[in-house]
Structure formats: structure tokens, C-alpha cells
Design a protein around this motif. Structure first.
Motif, PDB file in Angstrom:
ATOM      1  N   HIS A 258       0.808  -1.221   0.000  1.00 39.37           N
ATOM      2  CA  HIS A 258       0.000   0.000   0.000  1.00 39.37           C
ATOM      3  C   HIS A 258       0.842   1.274   0.000  1.00 39.37           C
ATOM      4  N   ILE A 259       2.111   1.170   0.432  1.00 40.16           N
ATOM      5  CA  ILE A 259       2.949   2.365   0.565  1.00 40.16           C
ATOM      6  C   ILE A 259       3.079   3.049  -0.795  1.00 40.16           C
ATOM      7  N   GLY A 260       2.813   4.355  -0.801  1.00 40.82           N
ATOM      8  CA  GLY A 260       2.850   5.128  -2.035  1.00 40.82           C
ATOM      9  C   GLY A 260       1.514   5.176  -2.752  1.00 40.82           C
TER      10      GLY A 260
ATOM     11  N   GLU B 272       7.108  10.310   2.358  1.00 37.50           N
ATOM     12  CA  GLU B 272       7.526   8.955   2.009  1.00 37.50           C
ATOM     13  C   GLU B 272       7.913   8.125   3.223  1.00 37.50           C
ATOM     14  N   GLU B 273       7.754   8.683   4.425  1.00 39.93           N
ATOM     15  CA  GLU B 273       8.081   7.932   5.623  1.00 39.93           C
ATOM     16  C   GLU B 273       6.950   6.961   5.959  1.00 39.93           C
ATOM     17  N   ALA B 274       7.324   5.890   6.659  1.00 40.75           N
ATOM     18  CA  ALA B 274       6.339   4.947   7.192  1.00 40.75           C
ATOM     19  C   ALA B 274       6.440   5.008   8.713  1.00 40.75           C
ATOM     20  N   TYR B 275       5.351   4.648   9.373  1.00 42.47           N
ATOM     21  CA  TYR B 275       5.278   4.721  10.831  1.00 42.47           C
ATOM     22  C   TYR B 275       4.701   3.439  11.398  1.00 42.47           C
TER      23      TYR B 275
ATOM     24  N   VAL C 102      -1.243  10.642   6.559  1.00 42.62           N
ATOM     25  CA  VAL C 102      -2.290  10.987   5.598  1.00 42.62           C
ATOM     26  C   VAL C 102      -2.861  12.365   5.929  1.00 42.62           C
ATOM     27  N   GLN C 103      -3.412  13.021   4.901  1.00 40.47           N
ATOM     28  CA  GLN C 103      -4.044  14.330   5.082  1.00 40.47           C
ATOM     29  C   GLN C 103      -5.376  14.222   5.794  1.00 40.47           C
ATOM     30  N   GLY C 104      -6.081  13.152   5.558  1.00 44.49           N
ATOM     31  CA  GLY C 104      -7.391  12.939   6.157  1.00 44.49           C
ATOM     32  C   GLY C 104      -7.712  11.462   6.145  1.00 44.49           C
TER      33      GLY C 104
ATOM     34  N   GLU D  74       3.212   5.926  21.154  1.00 44.52           N
ATOM     35  CA  GLU D  74       4.619   6.033  20.788  1.00 44.52           C
ATOM     36  C   GLU D  74       4.714   5.509  19.364  1.00 44.52           C
ATOM     37  N   PHE D  75       5.756   5.946  18.650  1.00 44.09           N
ATOM     38  CA  PHE D  75       5.835   5.478  17.275  1.00 44.09           C
ATOM     39  C   PHE D  75       7.265   5.294  16.794  1.00 44.09           C
ATOM     40  N   GLU D  76       7.363   4.467  15.770  1.00 42.72           N
ATOM     41  CA  GLU D  76       8.602   4.232  15.044  1.00 42.72           C
ATOM     42  C   GLU D  76       8.486   5.006  13.743  1.00 42.72           C
ATOM     43  N   ARG D  77       9.576   5.655  13.342  1.00 40.98           N
ATOM     44  CA  ARG D  77       9.591   6.406  12.077  1.00 40.98           C
ATOM     45  C   ARG D  77      10.652   5.786  11.175  1.00 40.98           C
ATOM     46  N   TYR D  78      10.210   5.355   9.988  1.00 40.86           N
ATOM     47  CA  TYR D  78      11.081   4.726   9.016  1.00 40.86           C
ATOM     48  C   TYR D  78      11.198   5.639   7.796  1.00 40.86           C
ATOM     49  N   GLY D  79      12.405   6.118   7.497  1.00 41.69           N
ATOM     50  CA  GLY D  79      12.625   6.946   6.315  1.00 41.69           C
ATOM     51  C   GLY D  79      12.451   6.139   5.045  1.00 41.69           C
ATOM     52  N   ARG D  80      12.305   6.834   3.939  1.00 41.26           N
ATOM     53  CA  ARG D  80      12.040   6.138   2.675  1.00 41.26           C
ATOM     54  C   ARG D  80      13.183   5.220   2.265  1.00 41.26           C
ATOM     55  N   ASP D  81      14.396   5.478   2.743  1.00 38.00           N
ATOM     56  CA  ASP D  81      15.544   4.652   2.390  1.00 38.00           C
ATOM     57  C   ASP D  81      15.781   3.504   3.364  1.00 38.00           C
ATOM     58  N   PHE D  82      14.915   3.358   4.356  1.00 40.29           N
ATOM     59  CA  PHE D  82      15.127   2.313   5.351  1.00 40.29           C
ATOM     60  C   PHE D  82      14.995   0.935   4.713  1.00 40.29           C
ATOM     61  N   ASN D  83      15.934   0.059   5.045  1.00 38.38           N
ATOM     62  CA  ASN D  83      15.896  -1.325   4.591  1.00 38.38           C
ATOM     63  C   ASN D  83      16.008  -2.203   5.829  1.00 38.38           C
ATOM     64  N   PRO D  84      14.980  -2.986   6.163  1.00 36.31           N
ATOM     65  CA  PRO D  84      14.988  -3.754   7.402  1.00 36.31           C
ATOM     66  C   PRO D  84      16.096  -4.799   7.490  1.00 36.31           C
TER      67      PRO D  84
END
Length: 161
Positions: free
Chosen positions: A46-48, A56-59, A79-81, A135-145
Motif C-alpha cells: 500500500h505504501i505510495g 515517504e516515511e512509514a510509521y 495521511v491528510q485525512g 509512541e511510534f517508530e519512524r522509518y525513512g524512505r531509504d530504510f531497509n529492514p
């Protein structure tokens, strides 16, 4: 035998903004934590393409804890809404507040140890009070697990002093 927690870098403090995260969510407990990567695997497609996605970050958001180790976890994006989101999506609004931000370096295999270091080593001696808030985790668009050089952030909500 107790698990040794790795040392963590000092926290930085940030004033977070209000924003909404939407994605796939499920309730977890200590016995089911290992299933969170499966939720991310389902959400990756679903990302993107999430309606109203911002950036482009995921949480990964932990919320609605019950004090017994159970909580809701949402793998999502900003998301905006909340209209129109897919029916299976959940959302949570993160309020503007003060956070302690920690970096986790490397693969997600060691993420549990980083959380343990935060909760067992940092929180008790920090002089800070953790807020009853997501609380949350923030993953940048370049993150590779799977990349040992990847960096993600853990945002721990704090009570105002």
C-alpha cells in the motif's frame, strides 16, 4: 538468565506536531509481538498508494495499551485525512507533544533489544515521565529492514515538565 541490553545513543528531544497515521492495524501482546513483521509485509504493497498520503516515511504506531502488555499497532503512513481510506485501514491522530527520540541502527532483528534498553535503562534514570499517549517508530524512505547500516527512530511521548 537476563538479556543484556545494548547501550543506546543519548535521546534527543523533539517537539512533535499533530498528524494522522493510517494503515493496517492489529492488537498485539507479548506473546504475539513476533507477528508484527507480517503486518508490515501486508502493508508494504500500500505504501505510495494510500489515499491522501503525505511524504515517504512509514510509521509503526503503538497505542491503546492496557498496562498488561497488550496494545494496538498500526503499520502506516501519514495521511491528510481519513476519507476515503480502504475499509480495512485503521488510523490514529498523533498530537503535538514533547518526545524523546532514539535511533535504532541496523536490522530489525535487534529492535526488541533497543526497546528494552530504552525502557529498562533510559526511562528509570532519565528524570522523564512517559506520557499515556501513542509512541511510534519512524522509518525513512531509504530504510531497509535487512541492512546493517539502516537507521530508524523511536519516538517516546513525554509528559510536559
Amino acid at each position: 538468565m537476563t538479556l543484556q541490553t545494548p547501550p543506546i545513543k543519548p535521546a534527543r528531544f523533539e517537539d512533535g506536531r499533530t498528524f494522522t497515521v493510517a494503515g493496517l492495524g492489529k492488537r498485539y501482546g507479548q506473546a504475539t509481538l513476533q507477528q508484527i513483521p507480517t503486518l508490515w509485509h501486508r502493508f508494504e504493497q500500500h505504501i505510495g498508494r494510500v489515499p491522501g498520503q503525505v511524504g515517504e516515511e512509514a510509521y509503526g504506531v503503538c497505542c491503546n495499551g492496557d498496562g498488561k502488555g497488550n496494545f494496538d499497532y498500526i503499520a502506516g503512513v501519514e495521511v491528510q485525512g481519513t476519507e476515503p481510506l480502504p475499509a480495512e485501514f485503521r488510523h490514529v491522530e498523533l498530537k503535538a507533544r514533547r518526545y524523546a527520540v532514539f535511533e535504532h541502527h541496523g536490522s530489525l532483528d535487534n529492535l526488541k533489544a533497543t526497546f528494552q534498553a530504552i525502557w529498562q535503562d533510559w526511562v528509570p534514570v532519565s528524570g522523564e515521565t512517559v506520557a499515556n499517549a501513542p509512541e511510534f517508530e519512524r522509518y525513512g524512505r531509504d530504510f531497509n529492514p535487512n541492512d546493517s547500516h539502516s537507521v530508524m527512530e523511536i519516538w517516546l511521548p513525554l509528559e510536559d515538565k
